[in-house]
Design a protein around this motif. Structure first.
Motif, mmCIF file in Angstrom:
data_model
loop_
_atom_site.group_PDB
_atom_site.id
_atom_site.type_symbol
_atom_site.label_atom_id
_atom_site.label_comp_id
_atom_site.label_asym_id
_atom_site.label_seq_id
_atom_site.Cartn_x
_atom_site.Cartn_y
_atom_site.Cartn_z
ATOM 1 N N CYS A 20 -2.603 -6.774 6.793
ATOM 2 C CA CYS A 20 -1.970 -7.067 5.502
ATOM 3 C C CYS A 20 -0.581 -7.661 5.722
ATOM 4 C CB CYS A 20 -1.820 -5.793 4.671
ATOM 5 S SG CYS A 20 -3.391 -5.094 4.131
ATOM 6 N N CYS A 21 -0.136 -8.367 4.697
ATOM 7 C CA CYS A 21 1.236 -8.846 4.624
ATOM 8 C C CYS A 21 1.832 -8.067 3.457
ATOM 9 C CB CYS A 21 1.225 -10.355 4.378
ATOM 10 S SG CYS A 21 2.837 -11.061 4.040
ATOM 11 N N ILE A 22 2.669 -7.086 3.777
ATOM 12 C CA ILE A 22 3.137 -6.143 2.750
ATOM 13 C C ILE A 22 4.324 -6.759 2.007
ATOM 14 C CG2 ILE A 22 3.908 -3.797 2.311
ATOM 15 C CD1 ILE A 22 2.698 -3.046 5.103
ATOM 16 N N ASP A 23 4.084 -7.074 0.732
ATOM 17 C CA ASP A 23 4.997 -7.916 -0.054
ATOM 18 C C ASP A 23 5.802 -7.069 -1.032
ATOM 19 O OD1 ASP A 23 6.194 -9.968 -1.493
ATOM 20 O OD2 ASP A 23 4.329 -11.044 -1.938
ATOM 21 N N THR A 24 7.002 -6.651 -0.610
ATOM 22 C CA THR A 24 7.871 -5.878 -1.498
ATOM 23 C C THR A 24 9.326 -6.043 -1.076
ATOM 24 O OG1 THR A 24 8.495 -3.662 -2.281
ATOM 25 C CG2 THR A 24 7.521 -3.790 -0.075
ATOM 26 N N PRO A 25 10.230 -6.121 -2.050
ATOM 27 C CA PRO A 25 11.647 -6.185 -1.701
ATOM 28 C C PRO A 25 12.240 -4.792 -1.452
ATOM 29 C CG PRO A 25 11.375 -6.430 -4.068
ATOM 30 C CD PRO A 25 9.990 -6.287 -3.484
ATOM 31 N N ASP A 26 11.459 -3.742 -1.689
ATOM 32 C CA ASP A 26 11.994 -2.375 -1.666
ATOM 33 C C ASP A 26 11.727 -1.704 -0.303
ATOM 34 O OD1 ASP A 26 12.455 0.346 -1.935
ATOM 35 O OD2 ASP A 26 11.743 0.418 -4.010
#
Ligand code: THG
Length: 268
Positions: free
Chosen positions: A72-78
């Motif tokens: 996966c490419c984990i997409d979050t700014p947090d």
């Protein structure tokens, strides 16, 4: 071209409902379709679920990894969400993304330090969105140098110069393309990536504009993209562009794509 399939993103209305209802079959199918069409990573983004983002992202990772073998490419700014998500992920994911925004930077470095995870270095800082190539390079230089100092390998870094809509500024295409070129000239072995479809936001014939821009970006050295692998016209143009640039020994991939009917796209 490394392809990060973008379709499992809660900003898409259909997917939002499927995530909310934890409809695992649909999510698994969207992951599988993207892999079948050439995705090397599956982006997972549950950013719109404030307060519940970590739970939903973890569920997405479990569901995607139950269906396909690519990371996966984990997409979050947090950074907190990212930390939890990384623990859930089997093998090494791609992190999307670190930036020069103080909080995000400080809290993401410890997650990455000494690991073999791939990371997207987004050209954004506390001063907001970059405007020119020089703005982007200043941020990229700091990010790359600091990541390397923290034992992240250059070949695990994917610089994202940030694509902004051409409709919001005539220079945005050019400044992005020049940044791609400058990054590859400066750092041998590094990767570049982008969410390319931002370029056409607000203008008609988006696929046409996106495909044209992709060809231009590959010419400058772009080697990865967060995109829709089900866009057959786009996939065909990527193969043709790379072959014509001499990146396909003996035109092998071109011929294979031809034999598989990949150039017979219905509509692009
Ligand atoms: N850089 C990085 N990460 C990113 C982006 C980037 N992650 C998110 C985004 N940009 C890339 N992902 C998507 C996912 C879905 C869509 C676009 C980009 C998409 N958009 C349609 C639209 O905009 O009209 C339709 C929405 C819908 O289907 O409802 O599908 O730049 N590092």
């Amino acid at each position: 071209m490394r392809i990060v399939g973008e379709l499992i993103n809660a900003s898409r209305k259909k997917i939002r409902d499927d995530i909310k209802e934890k409809n695992a079959e649909v999510i698994a199918k969207v992951a599988q379709d993207q892999v079948d069409h050439g995705a090397d990573f599956i982006d997972v983004n549950a950013g719109i679920f404030v307060g519940k983002e970590a739970d939903y992202v973890k569920w997405l990772i479990r569901t995607v990894q139950g269906a396909v073998d690519v990371p996966c490419c984990i997409d979050t700014p947090d950074p907190k969400v990212l930390e939890e998500a990384v623990k859930e992920h089997k093998g090494t994911p791609m992190l999307n993304s670190i930036s020069l925004e103080t909080d995000r930077y400080n809290n993401m470095i410890p997650i990455l330090r000494g690991t073999d995870m791939k990371v997207i270095a987004l050209c954004m800082s506390d001063e907001g969105m970059p405007y020119t190539k020089d703005d982007r390079m200043k941020i990229a230089d700091k990010l790359v140098n600091n990541l390397v100092k923290n034992d992240v390998k250059l070949e695990n870094i994917f610089v994202d110069p940030l694509v902004q809509p051409i409709g919001s500024g005539d220079h945005f295409g050019r400044e992005f393309l020049n940044t791609i070129e400058a990054i590859h000239n400066k750092y041998e072995g590094i990767h570049t990536i982008c969410g390319l479809s931002n370029i056409s936001y607000g203008i008609p014939k988006r696929k046409f504009a996106n495909q044209t821009f992709m060809t231009m970006a590959i010419t400058k050295g772009l080697d990865s993209a967060i995109m829709n692998p089900l866009d057959e016209g786009m996939m065909a143009k990527i193969i043709a562009t790379e072959t014509l640039l001499g990146k396909d020994p003996f035109c092998e991939k071109y011929m294979e794509a031809y034999r598989e009917g990949k150039f017979e796209t219905k509509k692009s």
